[in-house]
Structure formats: C-alpha cells, structure tokens
Design an enzyme around this catalytic site. Structure first.
Site, mmCIF file in Angstrom:
data_model
loop_
_atom_site.group_PDB
_atom_site.id
_atom_site.type_symbol
_atom_site.label_atom_id
_atom_site.label_comp_id
_atom_site.label_asym_id
_atom_site.label_seq_id
_atom_site.Cartn_x
_atom_site.Cartn_y
_atom_site.Cartn_z
ATOM 1 N N ARG A 26 -25.968 -4.494 -32.652
ATOM 2 C CA ARG A 26 -26.249 -5.829 -32.133
ATOM 3 C C ARG A 26 -25.655 -6.940 -32.979
ATOM 4 N NH1 ARG A 26 -31.899 -5.119 -28.926
ATOM 5 N NH2 ARG A 26 -32.769 -4.143 -30.755
ATOM 6 N N LYS A 55 -28.536 -11.004 -17.687
ATOM 7 C CA LYS A 55 -28.828 -12.095 -18.618
ATOM 8 C C LYS A 55 -28.307 -11.733 -20.007
ATOM 9 C CE LYS A 55 -33.565 -10.469 -19.625
ATOM 10 N NZ LYS A 55 -33.328 -10.176 -21.047
ATOM 11 N N LYS A 84 -37.059 -6.715 -21.159
ATOM 12 C CA LYS A 84 -35.785 -6.259 -21.696
ATOM 13 C C LYS A 84 -35.461 -7.032 -22.974
ATOM 14 C CE LYS A 84 -34.706 -3.283 -18.467
ATOM 15 N NZ LYS A 84 -36.091 -3.131 -18.008
ATOM 16 N N ASP A 85 -34.683 -6.391 -23.845
ATOM 17 C CA ASP A 85 -34.323 -7.009 -25.113
ATOM 18 C C ASP A 85 -33.701 -8.382 -24.898
ATOM 19 O OD1 ASP A 85 -33.857 -3.904 -25.299
ATOM 20 O OD2 ASP A 85 -34.314 -4.565 -27.336
ATOM 21 N N ARG A 86 -34.079 -9.309 -25.780
ATOM 22 C CA ARG A 86 -33.447 -10.621 -25.723
ATOM 23 C C ARG A 86 -32.037 -10.565 -26.275
ATOM 24 N NH1 ARG A 86 -34.792 -16.079 -29.331
ATOM 25 N NH2 ARG A 86 -32.815 -17.107 -28.810
#
Length: 359
Positions: A26, A55, A84-86
């Site tokens: 990430r 998104k 969901k992961d930001r």
C-alpha cells in the site's frame, strides 16, 4: 487477563521462513485493489437503485452518507454488503431506496476518486454480509528474502492454504477495540455507543478465535482432524461431527471439501469434544471474563473454519515487486494470506498516524 501480554505477531505461523521475508504494501492505493462479488444478480427492477462503485482512498461509511445526501434520502435508505479498506482501490455495490424521491443524475456524483461502473435496480436493500467474497490484486515491494524462498512460501500457500486468522483491522488502530473490551468486561466500563459495543463484541470473539487457531498451528494440526473436531463444509457454514479419522474424511480434508473448525465463543457448551474440546477449553479458560461477557451479551456458540484456502491464487514478479491475485470468501482476510509469506510493512499505517496527529 489483561492485554499486556497481547501481541498479534505472536500468533503462530505455519511457515517459519515467513519471518525472514519482509515486504511493503500500500505505497499507493493502486497497490491494493479489491473487487466485491455478490452471490446474486440484481433483479433489474424494484425500488432500490443498485450502484457498482469503484472508490479510491475513500471510506465506505463516508461514501454511504454522501450517497444519502446526494440522493436526498435518509442514511437508512443506503445499503452495502461490507466495509472496504480506505487506503485502496475498491469496487463494491451500494443500494439506494429512492421510493418517494426523484432519482438524481448519478453521473454528477462521480469525482476523481469515485467512479460509477454499473447502475441497475433491485427489489431489496443490500444487507451487510450479502456477498460471496472478494477478489484481490496486490502489489508488494519485496525488501528481504531471496526469490527461491519466496517461491517456496507462495507454493505452500497455494497447496495447503493458510490459518484463517481474523486480520488486525478487526481490532482497530493499535488494538483499540481490544482495549475497549478489556475496559468493558474486566473493569465494568460499558461502551456508550451502539456502534462501539458491536465493534468490541466482534473484536473480542475474533481475538479468542485467533488464540485457538494459534494453538492448533503450534500443535501442527490446524488443517487436520483431531478427535472431537467439528468439521465445516467448504463454501458454507454447515458443520458436522465425525467420530473417526477415516479414509473418506482424510480425502475430503485433502481436497478442501471440508475444514476443521474453531470456537467462536458465546452462550452454551463448546460443540467440540475429546481432544479438540480440551485444547479449546485450555485456551478459553485464561479469558473467562471475556467468554462470560460475550455470553451475557447474548452471543451464541458458533464455529469458524480454521483453514482458509485462497482460490485463483497466482503471482508474477516484476523485478523486486510481486503482484498477487486471489479470491477469498466473505469474512476472510487478505492479511491472513500475507502473514504466511512475509513480515508486512503497511505504508497506510503511516498515513493513519499522520491523520490522527493532525487532529
């Protein structure tokens, strides 16, 4: 039991070589892509608009509130299957009940970070948990470990799966949800908000389950039958008990048709027996305040598979970068897969820390 002894990294790994591997994930949202898969096709008609949205670096709850405001509806009119992961690029479905209001021009909702891929309709609100699973496409920067050793770890995951740990995100920033559980169950400081109460109950049960999994990994039987085991059919939550480790059971375990399970603590007696029950009892006895707290809150005894088998599991090397693709069933964590191949440095944690320090 206090959390002074708590250490997520102390949970046992199947592959000790993973501790000599190190990677970074990430560094950008595009390095962590997730696509949600529904277990049904939208009906194509009905009062609920179904939006498939991609998104980037965007919180699911925040986006749901923005959708409600844009559509001119109450927040309760918005549905989605899961958070969901930001710090990622994630594709998921939202439902919007537009009964009694004029449907807006959805294209006006899009931005650099929000793209609407599909628009259709459905006869029901999309509820939490209503998904079959998620497809992942992850880019890892490999920092330590030779390629042959990495290849061996990847092949091992492909062949036998990984322990089905709940991921660290279940426990909140710096394990804050677990500290909240400790204050509630051991010090009597009940959370005021309904949302925190739900988060704490989930975190408590998840942590206790992880401890059971870790003991099975240490005993090297997390993916094998032991006397008294409760088995779960692959792909659903149906469980059964088997008295004997017979040839048929062995073959079903080998082909991932069934999996051993561990306890999700709650009211009632453990469903396991014999050796399995002895192991689970030994783990949970040290956390009786938590077990009793979960029981008082009305949670029932349940079971969860000890083994997670990622499907469509593939990888490609691009110099020092490794690209992984795989599919996981609903309720399972990509971090459980990653920790069996390396010690992971998550770049998004620095962003979270910076955000908190700026408040």
């Amino acid at each position: 039991m206090t959390l002074s002894a708590f250490d997520f990294e102390s949970l046992a790994r199947v592959n000790p070589a993973a501790l000599s591997h190190r990677c970074r994930i990430r560094q950008t949202p595009e390095d962590f892509k997730v696509e949600e898969k529904l277990p049904f096709e939208p009906a194509g008609s009905g009062p609920h608009v179904m939006l498939q949205i991609t998104k980037t670096d965007t919180n699911t709850d925040w986006l749901a509130k923005e959708l409600a405001q844009f559509a001119g509806v109450d927040e309760v009119a918005i549905g989605y299957a899961g958070l969901k992961d930001r710090h990622a690029v994630t594709t998921q479905w939202f439902s919007v009940n537009t009964e009694g209001v004029a449907e807006p021009d959805w294209s006006a909702f899009e931005s650099d970070l929000i793209k609407i891929n599909l628009i259709t309709r459905h006869n029901k609100k999309l509820k939490r948990g209503a998904l079959s699973g998620n497809s992942f496409k992850l880019n890892l920067e490999v920092l330590d470990g030779d390629r042959d050793s990495w290849e061996s770890a990847l092949s091992q995951i492909q062949k036998q799966g990984v322990p089905n740990y709940f991921g660290e995100q279940r426990f909140g920033y710096q394990m804050g949800n677990l500290h909240g559980v400790e204050q509630w169950f051991e010090q009597g400081r009940k959370p005021k908000s309904r949302n925190k109460k739900s988060l704490y109950l989930s975190a408590a049960r998840s942590w206790l389950f992880n401890l059971v999994v870790s003991e099975r990994v240490k005993a090297q039987n997390w993916n094998q039958f032991i006397p008294g085991d409760v088995m779960q059919l692959n792909g659903n939550h149906s469980c059964f008990q088997s008295e004997n480790d017979d040839t048929e059971l062995f073959e079903r375990l080998k082909t991932f048709d069934i999996h051993p399970t561990g306890a999700l603590a709650g009211q009632g007696e453990l469903q396991s027996h014999d050796e399995c029950k002895q192991l689970e009892t030994a783990v949970l006895d040290a956390w009786q305040a938590w077990v009793q707290g979960l029981s008082r809150q009305g949670l029932k005894q349940e079971r969860r598979a000890l083994r997670l088998v990622p499907t469509e599991f593939n990888w490609q090397w691009h110099n020092s970068r490794l690209q992984l693709t795989f599919f996981l069933p609903s309720g399972c964590f990509a971090t459980a897969v990653l920790r069996e191949m390396a010690v992971v440095e998550d770049s998004s944690e620095r962003i979270i820390q910076a955000d908190r320090e700026s408040v």
